[in-house]
Design a protein around this motif. Structure first.
Motif, short mmCIF file in Angstrom:
data_model
loop_
_atom_site.label_atom_id
_atom_site.label_comp_id
_atom_site.label_asym_id
_atom_site.label_seq_id
_atom_site.Cartn_x
_atom_site.Cartn_y
_atom_site.Cartn_z
N MET C 198 0.84 -1.20 0.00
CA MET C 198 0.00 0.00 0.00
C MET C 198 0.87 1.25 0.00
N SER C 199 1.97 1.18 0.70
CA SER C 199 2.87 2.33 0.76
C SER C 199 3.44 2.67 -0.62
N GLN C 200 3.76 1.63 -1.37
CA GLN C 200 4.26 1.85 -2.73
C GLN C 200 3.16 2.41 -3.63
N LEU C 201 1.96 1.87 -3.47
CA LEU C 201 0.84 2.37 -4.27
C LEU C 201 0.58 3.84 -3.96
N GLN C 202 0.70 4.20 -2.69
CA GLN C 202 0.52 5.59 -2.32
C GLN C 202 1.53 6.48 -3.02
N SER C 227 16.49 11.28 -2.70
CA SER C 227 17.29 10.05 -2.64
C SER C 227 16.51 8.84 -3.13
N THR C 228 15.21 8.76 -2.76
CA THR C 228 14.44 7.58 -3.18
C THR C 228 13.66 7.84 -4.46
N GLY C 229 13.46 9.09 -4.78
CA GLY C 229 12.64 9.43 -5.94
C GLY C 229 11.15 9.29 -5.67
N ARG C 230 10.79 8.99 -4.42
CA ARG C 230 9.38 8.79 -4.08
C ARG C 230 8.77 10.03 -3.43
N TYR C 231 7.50 10.26 -3.72
CA TYR C 231 6.77 11.33 -3.05
C TYR C 231 6.44 10.92 -1.62
N VAL C 232 6.68 11.87 -0.71
CA VAL C 232 6.41 11.62 0.71
C VAL C 232 5.45 12.71 1.21
N PRO C 233 4.38 12.31 1.87
CA PRO C 233 3.42 13.33 2.34
C PRO C 233 4.04 14.24 3.39
N THR C 234 3.56 15.49 3.41
CA THR C 234 4.02 16.42 4.43
C THR C 234 2.94 16.64 5.48
#
Lengths: 307, 99, 269
Positions: C198-202, C227-234
């Motif tokens: 789910m985390s990846q899907l997010q 570094s990861t290229g992934r979006y992270v919520p703020t």
């Protein structure tokens, strides 16, 4: 293609020719010349029909939330959706006759225009939903069949679409009633109790017996049959079906007079109908208030998209 | 608000028929609403949505049903071959004698 | 391992997944049908109703799938549980009868659900993959409708923009709850029932919608981790739905929804 009002005094010869045309089955399109009286009469008729479809949604909508199975939930949602859709189609027809939808909705909310009597009554149980979906819809379809050949062609065509779309409504309603009448004691009692409350509104449905000569809607062939004929047709078709389920109709005088070839019934209180239709029914204010609040709350949305 | 006329093609290859109309602020919303009112029951294979102002009507009977000149030559019913055919067949049968 | 072989461990985890998916659609469908009779325009009344029927239909499909696995009839699965046994995300259980909130909630859900459904079309559990292939096509209409309204609210007036921004802002934390990790998610990923966590899907979802929000100049509460290229919520996600921990609104909804059913759970309606 929108009807316009001529400020010129109308030529009696043209009016006479127009009346002959519609009375012999001729049709009128939205952009055609028509006497002002005809235009007003059709507009009034269609506007009330549109209002009724819209107000009909309100008794049923709360039961969508409470529908006890997935299939019933889907069916009721679809049925009510159709009714909103029919209101839209009818307001469109009326709008092309010269009154804006905003004005019609405002008049409805202000209590200035009428809608059909049955939609003023409360619903108390799931059985009400079943009785309405079966018998109120059946009564409505009886009326609607008499409009399929209306002289005002855009209305006739809309009625054809509406009749086609409503074919599943009665079936769905009938299915609900039959299922419950084949069910538990509690379910059967619920249906009988609902019928007891809805019987008089159903008898009122097709309106008081009017003198055919005074009925302007018949005169212009906006509708093809008088009220009392529609009522008799409805009785002939549905009373046997009601009785065969083991239900009792709460009118000890009700019987078919074979000599007169018509159903005899206790004359309902036509005053009650008058009071209800002019906005004093039990649930009328509640439902109008719900619409008023919602309409006011969403005004900003209409303002934004309509510019 | 502009009115959009809606035409439905019930099945592939059939003629488009006028179904009714919708009212919407613009074409994008008209398309969505046309699908709702004229397509949500899967009753259309295709739908045309046309601004009402683009539709031009001809309704003059003098143009569409002009009364004076006999135009039956344009119709199937304007020809009756039965009697002539009978006579021709008779003549062919009469002259078909073996030598 | 064949596509339809379900080991004992997979079974419970699979049930949980199907229940969460079904409950999301069921509860959202319920909320969307609350616009009946009171939408801003009659046309929207009809449109919301169509989408609500799609959702209830999807829920029914999934409850039927669960029914085949467990032997419990679909209607009982839908109506006979207690509120704490529903596994929908919190986003869908709130009554949203302000138009900006309704549109914002719908857009967030539909775009997130799209990523989820699309990934599930490749599930190793074939019945689920098949169902999702049908569902993904029905979503086209919902996304079209959502886009139509998001653009207009964002662009047509400063008042509507303000309302939309406020609505989105209030809903993002709940929206992130769509991707709350499921109990026994690792087994589902290991067996291929779920293609990714789910985390990846997010992260995929945030990646997909970021440009859209930018194009409309709307605030976007996530940043790309270089570094990861992934979006992270703020913003903090609001979790709990997947564990059956709900807001008081679900209990209210449940009470109304099951009121006729509970008159007699054995009766046929």
């Amino acid at each position: 293609m929108v009807a316009t009002v001529d400020t010129v005094v109308e030529d009696p010869a043209m009016i006479e020719e127009f009346v002959k045309h519609v009375q012999s089955g001729g049709k009128v399109e939205s952009g055609d010349w028509m006497p002002e009286d005809y235009r007003k009469q059709v507009l009034r008729f269609v506007e009330m029909h549109a209002n009724s479809e819209l107000m009909g949604v309100l008794p049923e909508r709360e039961w969508i939330n409470k529908a006890p199975t997935l299939k019933r939930k889907l069916a009721l949602t679809a049925k009510v959706q159709d009714e909103v859709g029919h209101a839209e189609l009818l307001y469109r027809v009326a709008e092309d006759l010269g009154k804006t939808r905003e004005a019609m909705l405002q008049d409805l909310l202000d209590g200035k225009t009428k809608f059909h009597n049955v939609f003023h009554y409360p619903t108390y149980s799931w059985a009400d939903v079943a009785i309405i979906a079966w018998l109120v819809d059946a009564a409505a379809i009886q009326s609607q069949k008499a409009l399929l050949d209306s002289s005002y062609a855009p209305y006739a065509r809309t009625m054809q679409k509406i009749c086609w779309e409503e074919s599943f409504h009665i079936k769905h309603g009938y299915d609900m009633v039959v299922t419950m009448m084949n069910g538990t004691r509690q379910q059967k009692d619920m249906i009988q109790e609902a019928l007891n409350r809805w019987w008089v509104p159903l008898v009122h449905f097709h309106g008081p017996p009017t003198m055919a000569e005074k009925d302007r809607d018949l005169y212009y062939r906006i509708k093809a049959k008088p009220n009392f004929v529609l009522r008799q047709e409805f009785f002939s078709k549905y009373i046997p079906k009601i009785l065969e389920l083991g239900l009792t109709i709460p009118d000890p005088e009700l019987h078919f007079d074979t000599e007169a070839n018509e159903w005899r019934y206790a004359d309902p209180d036509w005053n009650e109908l008058k009071m209800v239709v002019t906005g004093h029914g039990l649930k009328t204010e509640d439902r109008l208030n719900l619409r008023r609040l919602a309409y006011a709350d969403t005004q900003w949305v209409r303002d934004v998209v309509m510019g | 608000m502009p009115v959009f006329e809606v035409f439905q093609q019930a099945r592939e290859g059939k003629a488009f028929e006028h179904g009714g109309n919708v009212v919407a602020p613009d074409a994008e919303m008209a398309i969505l609403y046309a699908r709702e009112f004229y397509g949500r029951r899967q009753e259309a294979h295709r739908i045309w949505v046309v601004p009402r102002e683009c539709i031009v009507e001809i309704n003059d009977p003098d143009l569409l049903h002009p009364p004076a000149v006999d135009r039956s030559y344009r119709t199937v019913g304007g020809y009756s071959v039965r009697d002539t055919l009978r006579a021709t067949r008779g003549a062919v049968a009469g002259s078909a004698q073996p030598d | 391992m064949s596509d339809t072989t379900i080991t004992k461990t997979d079974t419970k985890a699979l049930h949980t997944l199907l229940t969460a998916l079904a409950d999301d659609e069921f509860i959202l469908g319920y909320r969307n049908s609350e616009w009946t009779g009171i939408a801003p325009m009659l046309e929207e009344d009809v449109a919301f109703s169509s989408m609500s029927q799609d959702e209830i239909g999807h829920a029914r499909l999934l409850y039927q799938m669960l029914s085949e696995l467990t032997g419990v009839p679909a209607d009982r699965i839908a109506y006979a549980r207690q509120p704490e046994e529903y596994l929908n995300c919190l986003l869908v259980e709130h009554r949203k009868l302000d138009w900006a909130h309704a549109i914002a909630r719908y857009f967030l859900y539909d775009t997130a659900d799209h990523v989820r459904v699309e990934a599930l079309t490749r599930s190793r559990y074939t019945p689920l993959a098949n169902a999702m292939q049908k569902i993904v096509r029905e979503e086209k209409y919902h996304l079209m409708h959502g886009d139509m309204w998001m653009k207009r609210l964002a662009n047509l007036s400063s008042d509507s923009r303000e309302r939309l921004v406020v609505a989105l802002d209030s809903l993002w934390p709940d929206a992130l709850g769509i991707f709350e990790p499921l109990p026994s998610e690792e087994e589902l990923v290991a067996s291929g029932v779920l293609e990714s966590s789910m985390s990846q899907l997010q992260a995929e979802w945030l990646e997909q919608v970021a440009p859209y929000f930018e194009s409309l100049d709307l605030p976007f509460p996530a940043t790309k981790d270089e570094s990861t290229g992934r979006y992270v919520p703020t913003v903090e996600p609001v979790y709990g739905g997947r564990q059956g921990k709900h807001s008081p609104e679900l209990a209210e909804l449940w009470d109304e929804m099951t009121s006729v059913y509970r008159l007699d759970p054995e009766a046929v309606w």
